[in-house]
Design a protein around this motif. Structure first.
Motif, PDB file in Angstrom:
ATOM      1  N   ARG A 191       1.970   6.547   6.001  1.00 35.44           N
ATOM      2  CA  ARG A 191       2.533   5.885   4.842  1.00 35.44           C
ATOM      3  C   ARG A 191       4.040   6.074   4.733  1.00 35.44           C
ATOM      4  O   ARG A 191       4.606   5.838   3.692  1.00 35.44           O
ATOM      5  N   LEU A 229       1.553   7.043  -6.767  1.00 31.38           N
ATOM      6  CA  LEU A 229       0.473   7.945  -7.164  1.00 31.38           C
ATOM      7  C   LEU A 229       0.824   9.403  -6.881  1.00 31.38           C
ATOM      8  O   LEU A 229       0.435  10.307  -7.624  1.00 31.38           O
ATOM      9  N   GLN A 230       1.551   9.639  -5.808  1.00 26.36           N
ATOM     10  CA  GLN A 230       1.927  11.008  -5.456  1.00 26.36           C
ATOM     11  C   GLN A 230       2.801  11.659  -6.533  1.00 26.36           C
ATOM     12  O   GLN A 230       2.832  12.880  -6.655  1.00 26.36           O
ATOM     13  N   VAL A 252      -3.166  11.882  -5.547  1.00 25.88           N
ATOM     14  CA  VAL A 252      -3.269  11.149  -4.285  1.00 25.88           C
ATOM     15  C   VAL A 252      -4.341  11.734  -3.392  1.00 25.88           C
ATOM     16  O   VAL A 252      -4.981  11.043  -2.610  1.00 25.88           O
ATOM     17  N   ASP A 310       0.819  -1.208   0.000  1.00 26.59           N
ATOM     18  CA  ASP A 310       0.000   0.000   0.000  1.00 26.59           C
ATOM     19  C   ASP A 310       0.858   1.265   0.000  1.00 26.59           C
ATOM     20  O   ASP A 310       0.538   2.254  -0.672  1.00 26.59           O
ATOM     21  N   THR A 311       1.936   1.236   0.742  1.00 25.30           N
ATOM     22  CA  THR A 311       2.815   2.403   0.808  1.00 25.30           C
ATOM     23  C   THR A 311       3.466   2.675  -0.540  1.00 25.30           C
ATOM     24  O   THR A 311       3.551   3.825  -0.989  1.00 25.30           O
ATOM     25  N   VAL A 327      -9.948   2.391  -7.101  1.00 24.90           N
ATOM     26  CA  VAL A 327      -9.250   3.675  -7.110  1.00 24.90           C
ATOM     27  C   VAL A 327      -9.283   4.292  -8.506  1.00 24.90           C
ATOM     28  O   VAL A 327      -9.605   5.475  -8.683  1.00 24.90           O
ATOM     29  N   SER A 331      -7.584  10.191  -4.429  1.00 20.49           N
ATOM     30  CA  SER A 331      -7.737   8.749  -4.264  1.00 20.49           C
ATOM     31  C   SER A 331      -7.752   8.294  -2.819  1.00 20.49           C
ATOM     32  O   SER A 331      -8.123   7.164  -2.530  1.00 20.49           O
ATOM     33  N   VAL A 332      -7.353   9.165  -1.891  1.00 20.48           N
ATOM     34  CA  VAL A 332      -7.311   8.781  -0.484  1.00 20.48           C
ATOM     35  C   VAL A 332      -8.408   9.517   0.262  1.00 20.48           C
ATOM     36  O   VAL A 332      -8.536  10.739   0.145  1.00 20.48           O
ATOM     37  N   GLU A 355       0.838   4.174  -2.952  1.00 18.66           N
ATOM     38  CA  GLU A 355       0.518   5.565  -2.654  1.00 18.66           C
ATOM     39  C   GLU A 355       1.648   6.503  -3.068  1.00 18.66           C
ATOM     40  O   GLU A 355       1.411   7.568  -3.649  1.00 18.66           O
ATOM     41  N   LYS A 356       2.878   6.119  -2.807  1.00 22.13           N
ATOM     42  CA  LYS A 356       4.001   6.977  -3.171  1.00 22.13           C
ATOM     43  C   LYS A 356       4.134   7.107  -4.686  1.00 22.13           C
ATOM     44  O   LYS A 356       4.537   8.158  -5.204  1.00 22.13           O
TER      45      LYS A 356
END
Length: 427
Positions: free
Chosen positions: A223, A84-85, A211, A77-78, A120, A214-215, A81-82
């Motif tokens: 994260r 996507l950022q 991000v 997951d981390t 997502v 999506s969050v 997310e990174k």
């Protein structure tokens, strides 16, 4: 009809009954293998059980357990997310980012794990004015490509079953073929479903980063990369490196053993993760493959595969037989488990390979990829998930277009791979 042809007909019935009654195919196949072996083939029970693919079973369990720990401890997951950022608001990049993210997640044990990107990606398509078909196919193609990684189920079943049937197939080859084919299909989807408009607009003018879209606002998960994440990432990188190096040097990588070793270290570091990770092990697929391969072992003992070889020899057109088996695999996979299709059709393709006109590694790699390209059809788990997670206003259109795309792959996939892979490999 001879006993071996009856046994083949029973296998077809097993697939049909399991699909219609929605029962586990592996369980039915194991029961059928025992019955056919004892009463039709007159085989001892020990010989029937010996056909169970212990090596593939341990490989599947080891891989899904290791990546299950990576999921439970938050590493996957981390990383998502990174990634996507880094995208920001560049809408034109989003389908390609989701392709590679889905591919990466799907490569971590199970192709269907990539479906976590659907809830997502599909809502984001509407927010960023991306055609939902483009996003759906980006996720579907990424799932297909990642599923054939040496560390994922489609790849494991394909090269594992080929190896058990005496065909030398590098674990890297199915992944390379799947990656190239799915990238080509993503490029086609980009042209057909609004990609050129995205290039002209360079995004919808949104100012929030991806991000943030999506969050959820109430998300409180930290994260940041913790020490356990770095250790897990190091093991993941080491696993990929070992598989690639050994494959390129002509050695057979013991992926399952490596995964168990890495998982043991992670379990010792954080014992509480192991209990939750056990639930991530894909026992269902392991049993599915075990049941089908056991039945195929009974067919082999009865001489059914030799009978198919004799029939293929009478046709005097191995390439025609190769195209037909690719199309059959693709068509059946649209309605039945892709993993089950791979486990059953790879051994049945052996007689065509034995003719010498078709290179085994190319045909098996093509068969695997063809069987996964149709998975975006709404009749399959992948297609149904993509449809369900699309906006309600788009759902009917997405369902209609995914059906057309998936069914077209029954023909396009086999023809494309025959012309670009199987035929050139045999020259």
């Amino acid at each position: 009809m001879t006993a071996d042809l009856v046994a083949i007909a029973i296998l077809v019935v097993v697939f049909a009954v399991a699909a219609i009654r929605k029962v586990h195919l592996g369980v039915v196949a194991l029961a059928a293998a025992t019955g056919v072996g004892l009463w039709l083939a007159d085989l001892p029970l020990d010989d029937i059980i010996a056909g169970f693919p212990v090596g593939i079973f341990l490989l599947l369990v080891g891989v899904t357990y290791f990546f299950g720990i990576a999921q439970v401890n938050g590493t996957i997951d981390t990383l998502v997310e990174k990634a996507l950022q880094k995208v920001g608001t560049q809408a034109v990049l989003i389908p390609f980012v989701f392709f590679f993210l889905t591919m990466g997640v799907s490569a971590m044990g199970s192709a269907l794990a990539g479906l976590v990107m659907a809830p997502v990606g599909m809502p984001l398509a509407r927010r960023f004015r991306i055609d939902p078909m483009l996003m759906a196919l980006a996720i579907g193609c990424g799932l297909s490509a990642g599923g054939f990684a040496p560390t994922s189920l489609f790849g494991i079943v394909t090269y594992g079953t080929a190896r058990d049937n005496g065909i030398a197939l590098s674990p890297v080859v199915p992944f390379a073929v799947a990656l190239v084919v799915n990238l080509l299909l993503l490029g086609l989807a980009f042209l057909l479903f609004g990609g050129r408009a995205l290039l002209r607009s360079r995004g919808p003018g949104a100012r929030q980063r991806l991000v943030e879209e999506s969050v959820p606002d109430d998300a409180t998960t930290d994260r940041r990369l913790a020490p356990i994440h770095w250790v897990t990432i190091a093991f993941m990188v080491l696993l990929v490196a070992v598989v690639v190096v050994l494959s390129l040097t002509g050695h057979e990588p013991e992926i399952g053993t490596l995964c168990f070793a890495f998982a043991a270290v992670l379990a010792l570091l954080r014992p509480l993760d192991t209990k939750r990770a056990i639930a991530q092990v894909d026992w269902s697929t392991a049993l599915l493959v075990g049941g089908i391969v056991t039945y195929i072992g009974v067919l082999r003992s009865m001489g059914a595969l030799d009978t198919l070889g004799e029939l293929a020899a009478r046709v005097h057109a191995p390439l025609v037989g190769a195209v037909l088996i690719l199309m059959v695999g693709a068509l059946m996979s649209a309605f039945v488990s892709t993993t089950g299709i791979l486990a059953s059709l790879v051994p049945l393709a052996i007689p065509i390979v034995a003719s010498g006109a078709v290179p085994g590694w190319a045909l098996i790699a093509a068969l695997g990829v063809c069987s996964s390209l149709v998975d975006v059809s709404p009749f399959s788990t992948v297609g149904a998930t993509l449809t369900a997670t699309s906006d309600a206003d788009d759902r009917a259109r997405v369902t209609r277009l995914l059906t057309r795309w998936g069914m077209s792959m029954v023909v396009i996939g086999p023809v494309l791979l025959m012309l670009t892979l199987v035929v050139p490999a045999g020259m």
